[in-house]
Motif scaffolding. Structure first.
Motif, PDB file in Angstrom:
ATOM      1  N   UNK A  28     -57.515  33.156 -72.415  1.00  0.00           N
ATOM      2  CA  UNK A  28     -56.688  31.982 -72.679  1.00  0.00           C
ATOM      3  C   UNK A  28     -55.800  32.207 -73.895  1.00  0.00           C
ATOM      4  N   UNK A  29     -56.256  33.055 -74.795  1.00  0.00           N
ATOM      5  CA  UNK A  29     -55.489  33.318 -76.008  1.00  0.00           C
ATOM      6  C   UNK A  29     -54.331  34.276 -75.757  1.00  0.00           C
ATOM      7  N   UNK A  30     -54.404  35.061 -74.716  1.00  0.00           N
ATOM      8  CA  UNK A  30     -53.362  36.066 -74.482  1.00  0.00           C
ATOM      9  C   UNK A  30     -53.038  36.211 -72.995  1.00  0.00           C
ATOM     10  N   UNK A  31     -51.807  35.876 -72.666  1.00  0.00           N
ATOM     11  CA  UNK A  31     -51.262  36.104 -71.330  1.00  0.00           C
ATOM     12  C   UNK A  31     -49.946  36.851 -71.499  1.00  0.00           C
ATOM     13  N   UNK A  32     -49.633  37.670 -70.532  1.00  0.00           N
ATOM     14  CA  UNK A  32     -48.349  38.367 -70.542  1.00  0.00           C
ATOM     15  C   UNK A  32     -47.623  38.015 -69.248  1.00  0.00           C
ATOM     16  N   UNK A  33     -46.396  37.583 -69.392  1.00  0.00           N
ATOM     17  CA  UNK A  33     -45.614  37.167 -68.218  1.00  0.00           C
ATOM     18  C   UNK A  33     -44.321  37.960 -68.193  1.00  0.00           C
ATOM     19  N   UNK A  34     -43.991  38.479 -67.035  1.00  0.00           N
ATOM     20  CA  UNK A  34     -42.735  39.236 -66.904  1.00  0.00           C
ATOM     21  C   UNK A  34     -41.979  38.728 -65.688  1.00  0.00           C
ATOM     22  N   UNK A  35     -40.645  38.784 -65.788  1.00  0.00           N
ATOM     23  CA  UNK A  35     -39.816  38.345 -64.660  1.00  0.00           C
ATOM     24  C   UNK A  35     -38.833  37.282 -65.112  1.00  0.00           C
ATOM     25  N   UNK A  36     -38.593  36.349 -64.233  1.00  0.00           N
ATOM     26  CA  UNK A  36     -37.659  35.261 -64.544  1.00  0.00           C
ATOM     27  C   UNK A  36     -38.458  33.976 -64.709  1.00  0.00           C
ATOM     28  N   UNK A  37     -38.287  33.353 -65.872  1.00  0.00           N
ATOM     29  CA  UNK A  37     -39.089  32.162 -66.154  1.00  0.00           C
ATOM     30  C   UNK A  37     -38.235  31.101 -66.834  1.00  0.00           C
ATOM     31  N   UNK A  38     -38.742  29.882 -66.837  1.00  0.00           N
ATOM     32  CA  UNK A  38     -38.085  28.803 -67.567  1.00  0.00           C
ATOM     33  C   UNK A  38     -38.182  29.133 -69.049  1.00  0.00           C
ATOM     34  N   UNK A  39     -37.072  29.065 -69.750  1.00  0.00           N
ATOM     35  CA  UNK A  39     -37.111  29.367 -71.186  1.00  0.00           C
ATOM     36  C   UNK A  39     -38.060  28.379 -71.877  1.00  0.00           C
ATOM     37  N   UNK A  40     -39.057  28.906 -72.561  1.00  0.00           N
ATOM     38  CA  UNK A  40     -40.134  28.033 -73.047  1.00  0.00           C
ATOM     39  C   UNK A  40     -39.806  27.288 -74.333  1.00  0.00           C
ATOM     40  N   UNK A  41     -38.836  26.385 -74.247  1.00  0.00           N
ATOM     41  CA  UNK A  41     -38.502  25.554 -75.397  1.00  0.00           C
ATOM     42  C   UNK A  41     -38.596  24.080 -75.014  1.00  0.00           C
ATOM     43  N   UNK A  42     -39.085  23.294 -75.946  1.00  0.00           N
ATOM     44  CA  UNK A  42     -39.053  21.851 -75.783  1.00  0.00           C
ATOM     45  C   UNK A  42     -40.048  21.322 -74.776  1.00  0.00           C
ATOM     46  N   UNK A  43     -39.697  20.166 -74.216  1.00  0.00           N
ATOM     47  CA  UNK A  43     -40.600  19.486 -73.286  1.00  0.00           C
ATOM     48  C   UNK A  43     -39.994  19.470 -71.888  1.00  0.00           C
ATOM     49  N   UNK A  44     -38.791  18.915 -71.782  1.00  0.00           N
ATOM     50  CA  UNK A  44     -38.229  18.698 -70.440  1.00  0.00           C
ATOM     51  C   UNK A  44     -37.793  19.999 -69.792  1.00  0.00           C
ATOM     52  N   UNK A  45     -37.320  20.976 -70.576  1.00  0.00           N
ATOM     53  CA  UNK A  45     -36.940  22.232 -69.933  1.00  0.00           C
ATOM     54  C   UNK A  45     -38.163  22.929 -69.332  1.00  0.00           C
ATOM     55  N   UNK A  46     -39.301  22.790 -69.973  1.00  0.00           N
ATOM     56  CA  UNK A  46     -40.517  23.420 -69.436  1.00  0.00           C
ATOM     57  C   UNK A  46     -40.976  22.684 -68.178  1.00  0.00           C
ATOM     58  N   UNK A  47     -40.870  21.358 -68.197  1.00  0.00           N
ATOM     59  CA  UNK A  47     -41.236  20.595 -66.978  1.00  0.00           C
ATOM     60  C   UNK A  47     -40.222  20.865 -65.871  1.00  0.00           C
ATOM     61  N   UNK A  48     -39.006  20.772 -66.215  1.00  0.00           N
ATOM     62  CA  UNK A  48     -37.836  21.227 -65.484  1.00  0.00           C
ATOM     63  C   UNK A  48     -37.553  20.583 -64.120  1.00  0.00           C
ATOM     64  N   UNK A  49     -38.496  20.587 -63.201  1.00  0.00           N
ATOM     65  CA  UNK A  49     -38.140  20.224 -61.829  1.00  0.00           C
ATOM     66  C   UNK A  49     -38.266  18.721 -61.595  1.00  0.00           C
ATOM     67  N   UNK A  50     -37.424  18.183 -60.707  1.00  0.00           N
ATOM     68  CA  UNK A  50     -37.275  16.730 -60.621  1.00  0.00           C
ATOM     69  C   UNK A  50     -38.521  15.968 -60.147  1.00  0.00           C
ATOM     70  N   UNK A  51     -39.437  16.647 -59.501  1.00  0.00           N
ATOM     71  CA  UNK A  51     -40.607  15.927 -58.984  1.00  0.00           C
ATOM     72  C   UNK A  51     -41.413  15.256 -60.086  1.00  0.00           C
ATOM     73  N   UNK A  52     -41.305  15.763 -61.316  1.00  0.00           N
ATOM     74  CA  UNK A  52     -42.088  15.178 -62.404  1.00  0.00           C
ATOM     75  C   UNK A  52     -41.211  14.495 -63.453  1.00  0.00           C
ATOM     76  N   UNK A  53     -39.908  14.477 -63.244  1.00  0.00           N
ATOM     77  CA  UNK A  53     -39.017  13.919 -64.253  1.00  0.00           C
ATOM     78  C   UNK A  53     -38.665  12.464 -63.938  1.00  0.00           C
ATOM     79  N   UNK A  54     -38.654  11.646 -64.968  1.00  0.00           N
ATOM     80  CA  UNK A  54     -38.276  10.245 -64.785  1.00  0.00           C
ATOM     81  C   UNK A  54     -36.817  10.147 -64.374  1.00  0.00           C
ATOM     82  N   UNK A  55     -36.004  11.025 -64.923  1.00  0.00           N
ATOM     83  CA  UNK A  55     -34.605  11.108 -64.497  1.00  0.00           C
ATOM     84  C   UNK A  55     -34.320  12.533 -64.069  1.00  0.00           C
ATOM     85  N   UNK A  56     -33.802  12.716 -62.869  1.00  0.00           N
ATOM     86  CA  UNK A  56     -33.470  14.087 -62.453  1.00  0.00           C
ATOM     87  C   UNK A  56     -32.276  14.627 -63.223  1.00  0.00           C
ATOM     88  N   UNK A  57     -31.531  13.715 -63.851  1.00  0.00           N
ATOM     89  CA  UNK A  57     -30.459  14.151 -64.741  1.00  0.00           C
ATOM     90  C   UNK A  57     -31.114  14.491 -66.070  1.00  0.00           C
TER      91      UNK A  57
END
Lengths: 157, 447
Positions: free
Chosen positions: B207-236
Motif C-alpha cells: 500500500x505504501x508503494x505502487x508504480x504506475x506506467x502508461x497514460x493516466x489522469x494527472x494526479x492533481x486536485x480533486x475533480x481532475x482525479x475523479x474526472x468522469x461524469x458518472x461521479x461529478x455533480x456537474x459534467x462541466x
C-alpha cells in the motif's frame, strides 16, 4: 396519601415508558463480529481496526498492516449482517456506498467485494484465504472453526 | 298322614343331633384355623414378594426411563445437528442457486468472454449526454451538445499487477462565442473524436508503494482525479480543467503519459489518519518531447471526512502556437502550486481547489480556484453550487462562473442533472465585460 400516590403515578409512568424504551432498545440490539483467518495476527485498538477494515473493504487499501493481501467478502445486500456492517463499521448509507463503488470503478477499474449470503461459505472462505474477512452474526456462528478468529465485535440496533 | 313322633321326642332328637354335630366338627375347625394361618403366612410372603417385585419393577422402570432419557437426548441432539446441517446445506444450495441464476441471467446461452491471460477482466463504462441552451448578450443558441461514450476495462493480471483502460468516443461541442471578443454570441461547434483516455499498468508492491506506467489522469486536485461524469455533480468541470476534447493545459495537463509512484500510509488520529502521495514524470497532453513532473501530497484527518492536499508541478507548455484567443504558450516553462480541500461526511460535500502558476518568458502567471459546496438532501437528490474563477493568462480578462444545480439519481447508476450557469466575462483586450446565462440538462448512465 392520595396526593402522594398521584405524584407517584406521575413519576412512575414516564419511568416505565423510559424503561420499556430502553429495554426494548437493548433487547433489539444484535451482535455481529468481523472475522478473519486465524493466520492473520493483525490486532490494534478497536477504532484503528474498524478504520483498517473499512479501508480494506472499500479497496482504499489493499493489504493488512501486517502486509497480508486483503480479500474482503461482502454479505448479501439487505441482510442484517450487511446492514450492520455498513452502518457501524463503514459509517455509510447505501447511497454513499454506491457512490463510492462508482468512483472506484472509474478511478481504478476495481469492483465491490464479492457478495456471499451463506454463513457456512463465508467460514470456508475465511478459513481458506489468509487475508479474507467478513462480517457475521455472532448468534448464527455456533462454533467458530479453528482456522478463523474474531477480529472485533460490535452491536447494531 | 299322621306323624309317628311327639314334640318331646322331636325336641330331644334335635338336641342330640346338635350336640353330636358339635362334637364331630371340633377337629375340622382346628384344622381350618391352621390352614388360615398357613394361608395368611403364604399371603404375607406373597405380599412381600409382590412388594419386592414392585420395587424391582420400579427400579427397572427408573433404569429404563434413564436409558430412554439419555437415548432421547442423544436422539434430539442428533436431530438438531441434522436440522442445522440441513439448514446449512439449504443455505449453501440457495447461495449456489442464486449464483447460477445470476450467471445464467447475465450469460444465457451466449459464450462467456474470457481474458486471454488475466485473473480477472471487468468491462464497464458510461454514456453521458446533454442539452444546453446558451443565452448571450447578442444571441441564443441551443444544442444536444454532448454525446460521450466511455468504455472502461479493468484487468487483474496477477496478484501484483493490474491494468486499466479507458476509451472515449465523443461527439461534443463546448459553448463557444462567435464574436471577436469571444463573450457575446454563444454557439456550438461540434467535433467528434475517439481518444484513448487511460491506459496504465500498475504494480502493487505494498500500500505504501505502487508504480504506475502508461497514460493516466494527472494526479492533481480533486475533480481532475475523479474526472468522469458518472461521479461529478456537474459534467462541466471547473474552468481550469475545461478543455476542448482534452487538448489543452490551462493550469496543468488533464492527462499525462508517463510513470508515477503512489502510495499511502496511516498515522495520526489513533492511526486512522491517512497520508497519500503521488509523484510523476511524463509528457504533457500534446507534446511527446516536453517533460513535466509533479507531486501531490494529501492527508485525511481520521474519520473527520476532511482531506487537505498540496500540489506541485513543473514543465513546459506545448511548443506549438495556441488557438486564437487561448493562451499563447510557445515553449514556456511553468511551475504550478496548488492546494485543495475536501469535506465529505454525511449530507455535506465541499470541494475546493486553488492553483497559481508561475510562467516564464514574460508570460502572465495564471490563477484558478473554485469552491463547490453540496447538500445531499436525500439519497436521490443533491443540490450544489459552485463559484469558479479563472485567469488563464491571456489578455482578454478573467472569467467567473456561478453554477447552481440539482442532481437526481433514480438508480445508483443513473445521474440526471439540471443546472444553471451564469458566466461573467471581465473586460479586457479592448472588449467590454459581458454575461451569458447557460442552462443544461444532462444525464450520465453507467454500467
Amino acid at each position: 396519601m392520595k396526593h402522594i400516590t398521584h405524584n407517584g403515578l406521575h413519576l412512575l409512568l414516564p419511568a416505565l415508558v423510559l424503561f420499556t424504551f430502553l429495554f426494548g432498545q437493548i433487547a433489539e440490539a444484535a451482535d455481529f463480529a468481523v472475522i478473519v483467518n486465524a493466520g492473520n495476527d493483525y490486532q490494534a485498538a478497536e477504532t484503528e481496526m474498524k478504520t483498517t477494515v473499512k479501508r480494506l473493504f472499500l479497496k482504499e487499501a489493499g493489504s493488512w498492516p501486517n502486509n497480508i493481501d486483503a480479500e474482503p467478502i461482502d454479505r448479501a445486500q439487505g441482510s442484517a449482517e450487511q446492514q450492520a456492517f455498513m452502518s457501524q463499521v463503514l459509517n455509510l448509507d447505501a447511497a454513499a456506498l454506491a457512490r463510492h463503488w462508482m468512483a472506484v470503478k472509474q478511478k481504478t477499474g476495481q469492483t465491490a467485494p464479492r457478495e456471499v449470503s451463506a454463513g457456512s461459505i463465508v467460514l470456508k472462505l475465511i478459513g481458506s484465504k489468509k487475508g479474507a474477512f467478513a462480517v457475521v452474526d455472532t448468534a448464527s456462528l455456533g462454533g467458530l472453526p479453528g482456522n478463523a478468529r474474531i477480529l472485533f465485535q460490535f452491536s447494531a440496533p | 298322614m299322621k306323624h309317628p313322633y311327639t314334640k318331646a321326642q322331636l325336641s330331644s332328637g334335635a338336641l342330640s343331633l346338635l350336640i353330636t354335630g358339635v362334637i364331630l366338627t371340633q377337629p375340622v375347625l382346628a384344622e381350618d384355623t391352621n390352614r388360615i394361618l398357613e394361608l395368611e403366612r403364604k399371603l404375607e410372603r406373597s405380599l412381600q414378594a409382590v412388594e419386592r417385585l414392585t420395587q424391582r419393577v420400579q427400579e427397572l422402570e427408573t433404569v429404563d426411563n434413564t436409558h430412554n432419557s439419555a437415548a432421547s437426548a442423544a436422539k434430539n441432539q442428533a436431530s438438531d445437528d441434522l436440522t442445522r446441517k440441513l439448514a446449512e446445506h439449504e443455505e449453501r444450495l440457495a447461495g449456489v442457486e442464486n449464483t447460477v441464476f445470476e450467471i445464467d441471467d447475465k450469460v444465457g446461452s451466449r459464450t462467456i468472454v474470457s481474458a486471454f491471460d488475466a485473473m480477472e477482466l471487468t468491462l464497464g463504462g458510461f454514456l453521458d449526454t446533454s442539452y444546453t441552451v446558451a443565452d448571450g448578450e447578442d444571441g441564443t443558441s441551443a444544442s444536444f451538445n454532448r454525446q460521450w461514450l466511455g468504455l472502461l476495462i479493468g484487468v487483474k493480471l496477477n496478484e501484483s499487477w493490474s491494468a486499466f483502460l479507458g476509451q472515449a468516443f465523443v461527439r461534443k461541442s463546448e459553448v463557444e462565442y462567435d464574436d471577436p471578443g469571444r463573450r457575446r454570441d454563444p454557439t456550438f461547434d461540434r467535433q467528434s473524436e475517439s481518444r484513448l483516455m487511460l491506459a496504465w499498468a500498475n504494480y502493487h508492491y505494498s500500500d505504501e508503494l505502487n508504480i504506475r506506467v502508461g497514460r493516466f489522469v494527472t494526479p492533481h486536485g480533486i475533480i481532475n482525479i475523479e474526472h468522469f461524469p458518472a461521479v461529478l455533480l456537474s459534467p462541466e468541470q471547473p474552468l481550469f480543467l475545461r478543455t476542448p476534447l482534452f487538448e489543452q493545459d490551462i493550469i496543468f495537463s488533464n492527462f499525462t503519459d508517463g510513470a508515477q509512484f503512489h502510495g499511502q500510509t496511516s498515522f495520526g488520529f489513533g492511526n486512522t489518519g491517512k497520508f497519500q502521495y503521488t509523484a510523476y514524470v511524463g509528457n504533457n497532453e500534446l507534446s511527446s518531447t516536453k517533460h513535466i513532473y509533479g507531486t501531490r501530497l494529501a492527508y485525511t484527518f481520521g474519520e473527520s471526512g476532511f482531506t487537505l492536499g498540496g500540489n506541485f508541478s513543473k514543465g513546459e507548455r506545448r511548443n506549438e502556437p495556441a488557438a486564437p484567443g487561448t493562451p499563447n504558450n510557445l515553449g514556456q516553462n511553468y511551475t504550478v502550486l496548488g492546494v485543495d480541500a475536501l469535506y465529505d461526511k454525511g449530507s455535506f460535500l465541499v470541494k475546493s481547489e486553488y492553483y497559481k502558476t508561475m510562467e516564464d518568458n514574460g508570460a502572465r502567471n495564471r490563477e484558478a480556484y473554485y469552491i463547490q459546496p453540496a447538500w445531499r438532501i436525500t439519497p436521490q437528490w443533491t443540490a450544489f453550487y459552485r463559484y469558479d474563477f479563472l485567469d488563464d493568462g491571456n489578455n482578454f480578462g478573467d472569467v467567473e462562473e456561478h453554477v447552481a444545480g440539482l442532481n437526481y439519481l433514480p438508480y445508483t447508476n443513473i445521474r440526471l442533472r439540471a443546472f444553471y450557469t451564469r458566466r461573467l466575462f471581465e473586460s479586457g483586450g479592448g472588449f467590454g465585460s459581458a454575461d451569458a446565462n447557460i442552462y443544461q440538462l444532462s444525464g450520465t448512465f453507467s454500467f
